[in-house]
Design an enzyme around this catalytic site. Structure first.
Site, PDB file in Angstrom:
ATOM      1  N   GLN A  89      32.315 -20.126  13.908  1.00 12.85           N
ATOM      2  CA  GLN A  89      32.433 -20.105  12.438  1.00 12.85           C
ATOM      3  C   GLN A  89      32.447 -18.665  11.912  1.00 12.85           C
ATOM      4  O   GLN A  89      31.944 -18.375  10.826  1.00 12.85           O
ATOM      5  CB  GLN A  89      31.313 -20.919  11.786  1.00 12.85           C
ATOM      6  N   SER A  90      33.041 -17.764  12.670  1.00 10.71           N
ATOM      7  CA  SER A  90      33.045 -16.350  12.287  1.00 10.71           C
ATOM      8  C   SER A  90      33.997 -16.057  11.122  1.00 10.71           C
ATOM      9  O   SER A  90      35.185 -16.399  11.164  1.00 10.71           O
ATOM     10  CB  SER A  90      33.458 -15.522  13.501  1.00 10.71           C
ATOM     11  N   ASN A  91      33.451 -15.406  10.112  1.00 10.90           N
ATOM     12  CA  ASN A  91      34.276 -14.963   8.982  1.00 10.90           C
ATOM     13  C   ASN A  91      35.140 -13.760   9.367  1.00 10.90           C
ATOM     14  O   ASN A  91      36.250 -13.592   8.866  1.00 10.90           O
ATOM     15  CB  ASN A  91      33.380 -14.576   7.799  1.00 10.90           C
ATOM     16  N   CYS A  93      36.484 -13.191  12.323  1.00 12.03           N
ATOM     17  CA  CYS A  93      37.657 -13.647  13.083  1.00 12.03           C
ATOM     18  C   CYS A  93      38.687 -14.291  12.154  1.00 12.03           C
ATOM     19  O   CYS A  93      39.890 -14.048  12.289  1.00 12.03           O
ATOM     20  CB  CYS A  93      37.232 -14.628  14.179  1.00 12.03           C
TER      21      CYS A  93
END
Ligand SMILES: *Cc1c(COP(=O)(O)O)cnc(C)c1O
Length: 360
Positions: A89-91, A93
């Site tokens: 859930q990386s912002n 990336c």
């Protein structure tokens, strides 16, 4: 405490930033929004929210400013593929994928399944939509991500691609990315001056690149404001040395002679809750209060926990009604949808309590 900055001091910093290659992709300036209903609800200081959740690039967030510098370097190096990684859930990336697309680059992501697994929701759904090539590793440990990133770069080279590794854990990447928040401080100073207020504190989610960049900006502009970061993770080591290291390396890129003693840095990790990425009750309450009072949506991993911290500071009397503060909304809102089940129980309970009180 003064936010008045002489014109020549501003233009000196601006000129230094102009020496570093940068893309202009983010939607800037972001609004500085006055939140009087939130202040009233808390009986606290005057609150302004710097809306960095509105930077564009697939739903906004603080990474847009950072990536303008990092992806400019990738283009300068002749890359055709961006390689980066973090949690599913990386912002970082998600916004890297969006900016890469905007610049005609391919994107390869290495993602740890982390708190929310591989469910096609939130940021991960957007990664797929943006056409990212995704490799999962079954781990929560970001060191494993770093190992896998190096392998991915090797594989891509063997296939004849020109990969550019954006290692979000390397000082080199962080100090370059932090320049985005040096520039954000110039933007904030201009907005604060035009409103005519003198904030005593800036509060920011995160304990890394964003506070480091703001610190460099405030130091270069000689603004005597206290910048406090609310960490989303409880680290073993003191975060302050790391923030100082990023700030120093970032200042060096601008040839600024500045010193950042870790003891002067303010970072608070009391609002992490159980662990990184796990929704806390205080965070859910803060998200609900912000939405109720101002119609602003916070995220469950960073900005919600930081707002829980600010609320606690106000309720415990650490801030008074005489003060003015700025809260930087760093975005992260797409992750909200991966937390629907965690939020549902809390939100539905609230609406049935309201029904019990009768119609209104
Ligand atoms: C990444 C992120 C942060 C932390 O930013 P740093 O630059 O690493 O300090 C804070 N908030 C959100 C929403 C983020 O995505």
């Amino acid at each position: 405490m003064s936010w008045h900055v002489p014109g020549e001091v501003r233009s000196d910093l601006r000129d230094r930033l102009r020496t570093i290659p940068r893309l202009r992709v983010a939607h800037l300036p972001t609004p500085l929004e006055h939140c009087p209903r939130l202040s009233r609800a808390l009986g606290g200081p005057e609150i302004f929210v710097k809306r960095d959740d509105c930077t564009g690039l697939a739903f906004g967030g603080n990474k847009a400013r950072q990536l303008e510098f990092v992806i400019a370097e990738a283009l300068g190096a002749g890359a055709d593929t961006i390689v980066t990684g973090s949690g599913s859930q990386s912002n970082w990336c998600r916004q890297a994928a969006a900016m890469a697309r905007k610049c005609g680059l391919d994107v390869s992501l290495v993602l740890a399944t982390g708190e929310k697994g591989a469910q096609c929701q939130g940021n991960l759904l957007l990664d797929y939509l943006l056409g990212a090539d995704v490799t999962f590793i079954e781990s929560r440990d970001l060191h494993d991500v770093q190992m896998a990133l190096a392998d991915k770069v090797t594989q891509l080279r063997e296939r004849g691609a020109r990969p550019y590794l954006m290692n979000p854990f390397a000082l080199e990447t962080k100090s370059l990315a932090a320049l985005g928040y040096v520039d954000a401080m110039l933007e904030l100073q201009e907005q604060v001056s035009s409103v005519g207020v003198e904030p005593s504190h800036v509060y920011v989610p995160g304990a890394n690149i964003t506070p480091a960049g703001l610190l460099v900006g405030a130091t270069a502009l000689r603004i005597a404001v206290r910048i406090t970061s609310f960490s989303p993770v409880r680290w073993q080591e003191d975060r302050r040395a790391d923030i100082a290291a990023v700030a120093s390396a970032s200042a060096a890129r601008l040839s600024l002679a500045a010193d950042f003693p870790p003891g002067d840095i303010s970072n608070d990790d009391s609002y992490v809750g159980e662990r990184y990425g796990h929704l806390s009750d205080a965070c859910a309450d803060a998200m609900r209060l912000m939405a109720d009072a101002e119609g602003i949506v916070l995220d469950p991993v960073y900005s919600g926990k930081a707002m829980a911290g600010l609320i606690d500071y106000i309720r415990s009397g650490r801030l008074t009604t005489r003060e003015t503060v700025v809260f930087v909304h760093t975005g992260g809102t797409p992750a909200l949808f991966a937390y629907a089940a965690d939020l549902e129980a809390r939100l539905v309970r609230v609406s049935s309590e309201r029904e019990d009180q009768g119609p209104h």
